[in-house]
Design a protein around this motif. Structure first.
Motif, PDB file in Angstrom:
ATOM      1  N   LEU A 144      -2.538   4.009  10.588  1.00  0.00           N
ATOM      2  CA  LEU A 144      -2.870   2.787   9.838  1.00  0.00           C
ATOM      3  C   LEU A 144      -3.113   2.986   8.339  1.00  0.00           C
ATOM      4  CD1 LEU A 144      -5.256   1.274  12.542  1.00  0.00           C
ATOM      5  CD2 LEU A 144      -3.095   0.268  11.785  1.00  0.00           C
ATOM      6  N   ASP A 145      -3.649   4.146   7.964  1.00  0.00           N
ATOM      7  CA  ASP A 145      -3.992   4.383   6.549  1.00  0.00           C
ATOM      8  C   ASP A 145      -2.736   4.219   5.687  1.00  0.00           C
ATOM      9  OD1 ASP A 145      -5.289   7.300   4.721  1.00  0.00           O
ATOM     10  OD2 ASP A 145      -4.820   5.254   4.091  1.00  0.00           O
ATOM     11  N   GLY A 146      -2.750   3.246   4.792  1.00  0.00           N
ATOM     12  CA  GLY A 146      -1.580   2.949   3.945  1.00  0.00           C
ATOM     13  C   GLY A 146      -0.586   2.090   4.704  1.00  0.00           C
ATOM     14  N   GLN A 147      -0.173   2.552   5.857  1.00  0.00           N
ATOM     15  CA  GLN A 147       0.888   1.880   6.632  1.00  0.00           C
ATOM     16  C   GLN A 147       0.541   0.426   6.947  1.00  0.00           C
ATOM     17  OE1 GLN A 147       2.897   4.701   9.390  1.00  0.00           O
ATOM     18  NE2 GLN A 147       0.915   5.736   9.479  1.00  0.00           N
ATOM     19  N   SER A 193       0.859  -1.193   0.000  1.00  0.00           N
ATOM     20  CA  SER A 193       0.000   0.000   0.000  1.00  0.00           C
ATOM     21  C   SER A 193       0.898   1.246   0.000  1.00  0.00           C
ATOM     22  CB  SER A 193      -0.909  -0.021   1.243  1.00  0.00           C
ATOM     23  OG  SER A 193      -1.937   0.948   1.124  1.00  0.00           O
ATOM     24  N   HIS A 194       0.341   2.382   0.333  1.00  0.00           N
ATOM     25  CA  HIS A 194       1.102   3.644   0.203  1.00  0.00           C
ATOM     26  C   HIS A 194       1.778   4.037   1.518  1.00  0.00           C
ATOM     27  CE1 HIS A 194      -2.220   5.967   2.184  1.00  0.00           C
ATOM     28  NE2 HIS A 194      -2.952   5.026   1.635  1.00  0.00           N
ATOM     29  N   VAL A 195       2.975   4.569   1.417  1.00  0.00           N
ATOM     30  CA  VAL A 195       3.769   4.928   2.605  1.00  0.00           C
ATOM     31  C   VAL A 195       3.518   6.380   3.011  1.00  0.00           C
ATOM     32  CG1 VAL A 195       5.843   5.804   1.420  1.00  0.00           C
ATOM     33  CG2 VAL A 195       6.065   4.565   3.631  1.00  0.00           C
ATOM     34  N   LEU A 255      -4.164  -4.882   1.886  1.00  0.00           N
ATOM     35  CA  LEU A 255      -4.809  -4.849   3.202  1.00  0.00           C
ATOM     36  C   LEU A 255      -4.920  -3.391   3.623  1.00  0.00           C
ATOM     37  CD1 LEU A 255      -5.775  -6.256   5.851  1.00  0.00           C
ATOM     38  CD2 LEU A 255      -3.358  -6.307   6.567  1.00  0.00           C
ATOM     39  N   HIS A 256      -6.119  -2.957   4.033  1.00  0.00           N
ATOM     40  CA  HIS A 256      -6.308  -1.535   4.342  1.00  0.00           C
ATOM     41  C   HIS A 256      -7.394  -1.387   5.401  1.00  0.00           C
ATOM     42  CE1 HIS A 256      -6.630   2.807   3.636  1.00  0.00           C
ATOM     43  NE2 HIS A 256      -5.612   2.733   2.819  1.00  0.00           N
ATOM     44  N   ILE A 257      -7.367  -0.309   6.128  1.00  0.00           N
ATOM     45  CA  ILE A 257      -8.465  -0.025   7.074  1.00  0.00           C
ATOM     46  C   ILE A 257      -9.680   0.425   6.254  1.00  0.00           C
ATOM     47  CG2 ILE A 257      -7.142   0.518   9.154  1.00  0.00           C
ATOM     48  CD1 ILE A 257      -7.177   3.472   8.282  1.00  0.00           C
ATOM     49  N   GLU A 258     -10.858   0.168   6.777  1.00  0.00           N
ATOM     50  CA  GLU A 258     -12.084   0.523   6.045  1.00  0.00           C
ATOM     51  C   GLU A 258     -12.268   2.032   5.948  1.00  0.00           C
ATOM     52  OE1 GLU A 258     -15.668  -0.470   8.137  1.00  0.00           O
ATOM     53  OE2 GLU A 258     -16.901   0.537   6.647  1.00  0.00           O
ATOM     54  N   GLN A 259     -11.879   2.736   6.979  1.00  0.00           N
ATOM     55  CA  GLN A 259     -11.985   4.199   7.073  1.00  0.00           C
ATOM     56  C   GLN A 259     -13.445   4.662   7.121  1.00  0.00           C
ATOM     57  OE1 GLN A 259      -9.300   4.892   3.546  1.00  0.00           O
ATOM     58  NE2 GLN A 259      -8.123   6.125   5.000  1.00  0.00           N
ATOM     59  N   GLY A 260     -14.335   3.757   7.333  1.00  0.00           N
ATOM     60  CA  GLY A 260     -15.758   4.070   7.506  1.00  0.00           C
ATOM     61  C   GLY A 260     -16.249   3.212   8.650  1.00  0.00           C
ATOM     62  N   GLY A 302     -10.572   5.997  -1.847  1.00  0.00           N
ATOM     63  CA  GLY A 302      -9.755   5.596  -2.989  1.00  0.00           C
ATOM     64  C   GLY A 302      -8.548   4.822  -2.489  1.00  0.00           C
ATOM     65  N   HIS A 303      -8.013   3.947  -3.345  1.00  0.00           N
ATOM     66  CA  HIS A 303      -6.864   3.128  -2.950  1.00  0.00           C
ATOM     67  C   HIS A 303      -5.978   2.831  -4.161  1.00  0.00           C
ATOM     68  CE1 HIS A 303      -8.580   2.395   0.984  1.00  0.00           C
ATOM     69  NE2 HIS A 303      -9.728   2.120   0.407  1.00  0.00           N
ATOM     70  N   ASP A 304      -4.712   2.482  -3.867  1.00  0.00           N
ATOM     71  CA  ASP A 304      -3.818   2.079  -4.952  1.00  0.00           C
ATOM     72  C   ASP A 304      -4.415   0.933  -5.759  1.00  0.00           C
ATOM     73  OD1 ASP A 304      -1.309   2.791  -2.617  1.00  0.00           O
ATOM     74  OD2 ASP A 304      -1.537   3.843  -4.534  1.00  0.00           O
ATOM     75  N   GLU A 364       3.378   7.265  -3.184  1.00  0.00           N
ATOM     76  CA  GLU A 364       2.370   8.297  -2.868  1.00  0.00           C
ATOM     77  C   GLU A 364       1.013   7.885  -3.379  1.00  0.00           C
ATOM     78  OE1 GLU A 364       0.547  10.273  -5.029  1.00  0.00           O
ATOM     79  OE2 GLU A 364      -0.217  11.642  -3.542  1.00  0.00           O
ATOM     80  N   GLU A 365      -0.005   8.153  -2.570  1.00  0.00           N
ATOM     81  CA  GLU A 365      -1.402   7.890  -2.977  1.00  0.00           C
ATOM     82  C   GLU A 365      -2.302   9.070  -2.628  1.00  0.00           C
ATOM     83  OE1 GLU A 365      -3.940   7.356  -0.591  1.00  0.00           O
ATOM     84  OE2 GLU A 365      -5.470   6.559  -1.914  1.00  0.00           O
ATOM     85  N   GLU A 366      -2.023   9.762  -1.539  1.00  0.00           N
ATOM     86  CA  GLU A 366      -2.990  10.693  -0.946  1.00  0.00           C
ATOM     87  C   GLU A 366      -3.208  11.999  -1.712  1.00  0.00           C
ATOM     88  OE1 GLU A 366      -3.956   8.657   2.819  1.00  0.00           O
ATOM     89  OE2 GLU A 366      -4.840  10.119   1.470  1.00  0.00           O
ATOM     90  N   GLY A 367      -2.198  12.495  -2.394  1.00  0.00           N
ATOM     91  CA  GLY A 367      -2.352  13.827  -2.988  1.00  0.00           C
ATOM     92  C   GLY A 367      -2.320  14.895  -1.906  1.00  0.00           C
TER      93      GLY A 367
HETATM   94 MN    MN Z   1      -5.141   4.847   2.068  1.00  0.00          MN
END
Ligand code: MN
Ligand code: HGY
Ligand code: MN
Length: 406
Positions: free
Chosen positions: A90-93, A79-81, A186-191, A354-356, A124-127
């Motif tokens: 957790l987001d990306g990490q 995922s994105h660093v 693997l990513h957190i749902e964020q919702g 959004g995700h990679d 990079e993913e976030e912008g």
């Molecule tokens: Mn993310």
């Protein structure tokens, strides 16, 4: 295969502590000092597992556990660093440290895989530093163009190219990788769907489409005391009318449409000056491409109307336009089977973030595994997931990678 709580806590705290901001949360923006430190330390960690590591031209990190039978066939995770400003741990990490723990556990339990297992720490993913997203994953598939970024500057006026080259990286040759056989993120749902409905694992079926904008209003700076209301060209007033109108439209449109005005920069941003210029951003998302297109077209027309009525100039720059993307049904099936076999309490769902994976999915069979976010909070230092749920998510990833690579 069980994932130890202590190991998860330790690696999560280590990676999320690499930040450029002494404030709460993690701030690790593209090509910042903490970004470079994290990529270099992750490389050392992957190498300690016996992985072969390399950076590509722009700074994506690839750690490869070479397969014993068909090493040229790559099963990837990652995922994105990079993070948002004062983001969570957790987001990306999670996708990077979780991928590391999954590969480590597979190596300890089953030895070397037949196909190569690869962990990708995407640049990079976030912008969140420059107005450009998915720089990492787009470069992996030759989709990022030099002209997209060479004029970009961050909020401090630092140029994209200058920041990239200061870290020792540069533009790639534009070639796409074609050797990745599958990608699982693997990513957190964020919702809060998983928490609300009491599920431990989310199996992602699709990722929403999203459009992002920079909108600039041009009025007239003037004296706060001597300029009567009828003579003003107040860009904050105009922005407020636009935002209220658009949010009312969004609420009327109903789920799953979401609309966010996350950044507002009035100029000169001074207490006794009528703001002559205001920049603000808009982020709009929906699972249906046509609906998203039509809805944002309507908002753009309404913005122009409101600005014209106030005698205010308006520039609308739609700098991101990503269509909704479906995950690969076979990979989704694999992840579902793993959850059924391991009796994991899972739900198939769409991703509002959004995700990679949405860049990978049209080019590589791709799937995503979600873990619940406590109170659905993300992009916030309070972003968190029960560590037991993190262990289950990493376990689900490990078993899925086992299905694909052993
Ligand atoms: Mn993310
Ligand atoms: O904004 C997003 O959806 C992602 O977290 N970058
Ligand atoms: Mn994010």
């Amino acid at each position: 295969m069980d994932i130890e709580v202590g190991e998860v806590r330790q690696i999560m705290d280590w990676l999320s502590s690499i930040s450029d901001d002494t404030g709460p949360g993690t701030t690790r923006l593209l090509y910042s000092p903490s970004w470079l430190k994290a990529q270099q330390e992750l490389k050392a960690k992957f190498e300690s597992l016996g992985m072969e590591c390399r950076f590509d031209a722009v700074g994506n990190l690839f750690g490869t556990l070479v397969g014993s039978k068909s090493p040229e066939r790559k099963i990837a995770t990652g995922s994105h660093v990079d993070t948002v400003v004062r983001g969570g741990k957790l987001d990306g990490q999670l996708g990077i440290f979780g991928g590391y723990l999954a590969v480590k556990k597979l190596l300890e339990t089953y030895g070397r895989p037949k196909k190569s297992l690869e962990i990708i720490s995407m640049a990079e993913e976030e912008g969140s530093r420059f107005p450009y997203v998915f720089w990492g994953s787009k470069n992996i598939f030759g989709l990022a163009k030099k002209e997209d970024v060479e004029a970009l500057k961050d909020g401090q006026g630092v140029g994209f190219v200058e920041a990239m080259r200061n870290c020792g990286f540069d533009f790639g040759d534009g070639r796409a990788r074609t050797d990745i056989e599958a990608f699982v993120e693997l990513h957190i749902e964020q919702g809060n769907f998983l928490e609300e409905e009491n599920y431990t694992v989310g199996v992602v079926s699709s990722i929403v489409g999203q459009k992002r904008y920079n909108i600039t209003l041009k009025g007239e700076a003037n004296h706060a005391g001597t300029t009567l209301m009828r003579y003003r060209k107040d860009t904050v007033e105009c922005m407020s009318r636009i935002i209220t109108h658009c949010l009312d439209k969004a609420k009327a449109a109903g789920d799953p449409l979401v609309l966010t005005f996350g950044k507002v920069v009035p100029k000169p941003n001074t207490v006794n000056v009528v703001p002559g210029e205001t920049l603000f951003t808009m982020d709009c998302r929906h699972t249906n491409a046509a609906f998203l297109q039509d809805f944002t077209a309507l908002l753009e027309a309404d913005m122009r109307d409101i600005a014209a009525k106030g005698g205010i100039g308006i520039e609308i720059d739609n700098w991101m336009n990503e269509k909704p993307v479906a995950m690969d049904s076979k990979i989704v099936g694999f992840i579902e089977c793993v959850c059924q076999d391991r009796k994991l309490n899972y739900k198939v769902m769409h991703s509002g973030a959004g995700h990679d994976s949405q860049i990978f999915a049209p080019r590589v069979p791709t799937g995503m595994i979600f873990v619940p976010s406590i109170r659905g909070v993300s992009h916030n230092p309070a972003e968190d997931t029960k560590v037991e749920d993190l262990c289950v998510g990493i376990k689900a990833l490990a078993y899925t990678l086992h299905e694909l690579a052993y």
